[in-house]
Design a protein around this motif. Structure first.
Motif, PDB file in Angstrom:
ATOM      1  N   ASP A 197      -4.512  15.674  -2.925  1.00 58.40           N
ATOM      2  CA  ASP A 197      -5.104  14.648  -2.899  1.00 58.40           C
ATOM      3  C   ASP A 197      -5.599  14.674  -1.907  1.00 58.40           C
ATOM      4  OD1 ASP A 197      -5.156  14.646  -5.757  1.00 58.40           O
ATOM      5  OD2 ASP A 197      -4.879  12.830  -5.623  1.00 58.40           O
ATOM      6  N   SER A 198      -4.766  14.452  -0.480  1.00 50.13           N
ATOM      7  CA  SER A 198      -4.931  13.974   0.562  1.00 50.13           C
ATOM      8  C   SER A 198      -4.842  15.148   1.463  1.00 50.13           C
ATOM      9  CB  SER A 198      -3.873  13.358   1.042  1.00 50.13           C
ATOM     10  OG  SER A 198      -2.090  13.979   1.286  1.00 50.13           O
ATOM     11  N   SER A 209      -6.838   7.494   2.931  1.00 46.30           N
ATOM     12  CA  SER A 209      -8.042   7.696   1.751  1.00 46.30           C
ATOM     13  C   SER A 209      -7.479   7.689   0.289  1.00 46.30           C
ATOM     14  CB  SER A 209      -9.186   9.233   1.991  1.00 46.30           C
ATOM     15  OG  SER A 209      -8.079  10.378   1.697  1.00 46.30           O
ATOM     16  N   VAL A 210      -6.240   8.272  -0.762  1.00 42.92           N
ATOM     17  CA  VAL A 210      -6.169   8.706  -1.245  1.00 42.92           C
ATOM     18  C   VAL A 210      -5.295   7.041  -1.770  1.00 42.92           C
ATOM     19  CG1 VAL A 210      -4.051   9.166  -2.581  1.00 42.92           C
ATOM     20  CG2 VAL A 210      -4.558  10.894  -1.026  1.00 42.92           C
ATOM     21  N   PHE A 211      -4.744   6.562  -1.085  1.00 41.42           N
ATOM     22  CA  PHE A 211      -4.682   4.957  -1.619  1.00 41.42           C
ATOM     23  C   PHE A 211      -5.421   4.238  -1.364  1.00 41.42           C
ATOM     24  CE2 PHE A 211      -0.257   7.319   0.640  1.00 41.42           C
ATOM     25  CZ  PHE A 211       0.293   7.524  -0.591  1.00 41.42           C
ATOM     26  N   GLU A 212      -6.659   4.621  -0.681  1.00 41.17           N
ATOM     27  CA  GLU A 212      -7.531   4.085  -0.107  1.00 41.17           C
ATOM     28  C   GLU A 212      -7.342   2.232   0.503  1.00 41.17           C
ATOM     29  OE1 GLU A 212      -8.216   2.859  -4.601  1.00 41.17           O
ATOM     30  OE2 GLU A 212      -9.630   4.805  -4.983  1.00 41.17           O
ATOM     31  N   VAL A 213      -6.818   2.664   1.233  1.00 42.17           N
ATOM     32  CA  VAL A 213      -6.647   1.774   2.396  1.00 42.17           C
ATOM     33  C   VAL A 213      -6.842   2.472   3.735  1.00 42.17           C
ATOM     34  CG1 VAL A 213      -4.597   0.535   0.831  1.00 42.17           C
ATOM     35  CG2 VAL A 213      -3.872   2.772   2.384  1.00 42.17           C
ATOM     36  N   SER A 214      -6.679   1.430   4.383  1.00 42.84           N
ATOM     37  CA  SER A 214      -7.460   1.603   5.853  1.00 42.84           C
ATOM     38  C   SER A 214      -5.577   2.261   6.553  1.00 42.84           C
ATOM     39  CB  SER A 214      -8.106   0.916   6.771  1.00 42.84           C
ATOM     40  OG  SER A 214      -7.303  -0.432   7.152  1.00 42.84           O
ATOM     41  N   LYS A 232       0.612   2.729  -6.568  1.00 45.88           N
ATOM     42  CA  LYS A 232      -0.674   3.411  -6.927  1.00 45.88           C
ATOM     43  C   LYS A 232      -0.143   4.449  -8.302  1.00 45.88           C
ATOM     44  CE  LYS A 232      -4.185   2.319  -4.358  1.00 45.88           C
ATOM     45  NZ  LYS A 232      -5.143   2.072  -5.519  1.00 45.88           N
ATOM     46  N   GLU A 281      -5.061   9.405   8.150  1.00 40.08           N
ATOM     47  CA  GLU A 281      -6.385   9.137   7.467  1.00 40.08           C
ATOM     48  C   GLU A 281      -6.151   9.760   5.850  1.00 40.08           C
ATOM     49  OE1 GLU A 281      -9.381   9.925  10.111  1.00 40.08           O
ATOM     50  OE2 GLU A 281      -8.881   8.016  11.252  1.00 40.08           O
TER      51      GLU A 281
END
Length: 73
Positions: A15-16, A43-48, A5, A39
């Motif tokens: 960001d997290s 969310s920052v990496f846009e992955v579960s 990223k 989590e």
């Protein structure tokens, strides 16, 4: 994941909402993060959070331990 990223450790932490020392301890394998902690960078990496455990969800990422996937260096 940070490198995929193009994010710095500082950016991920900001960001997290994770303290940089905590992030560093997680990536160095000194502490095991809780699900709720995972989590946040997820969310920052846009992955579960499953992406930290499943290499198929990462583009070109090897099946490394979760700590290695989010390692800062």
């Amino acid at each position: 994941m940070r490198y995929l990223k193009s994010l710095s450790q500082k950016e991920v932490c900001a960001d997290s909402f994770i303290r940089q020392v905590q992030y560093s301890q997680i990536t160095d394998g000194k502490v095991e993060p809780s699900i709720s902690t995972l989590e946040k960078p997820g969310s920052v990496f846009e992955v579960s959070i499953s992406a930290f455990f499943n290499a198929d969800e990462l583009e070109g990422e090897l099946n490394l331990p979760m700590m290695q996937k989010i390692k800062n260096d």
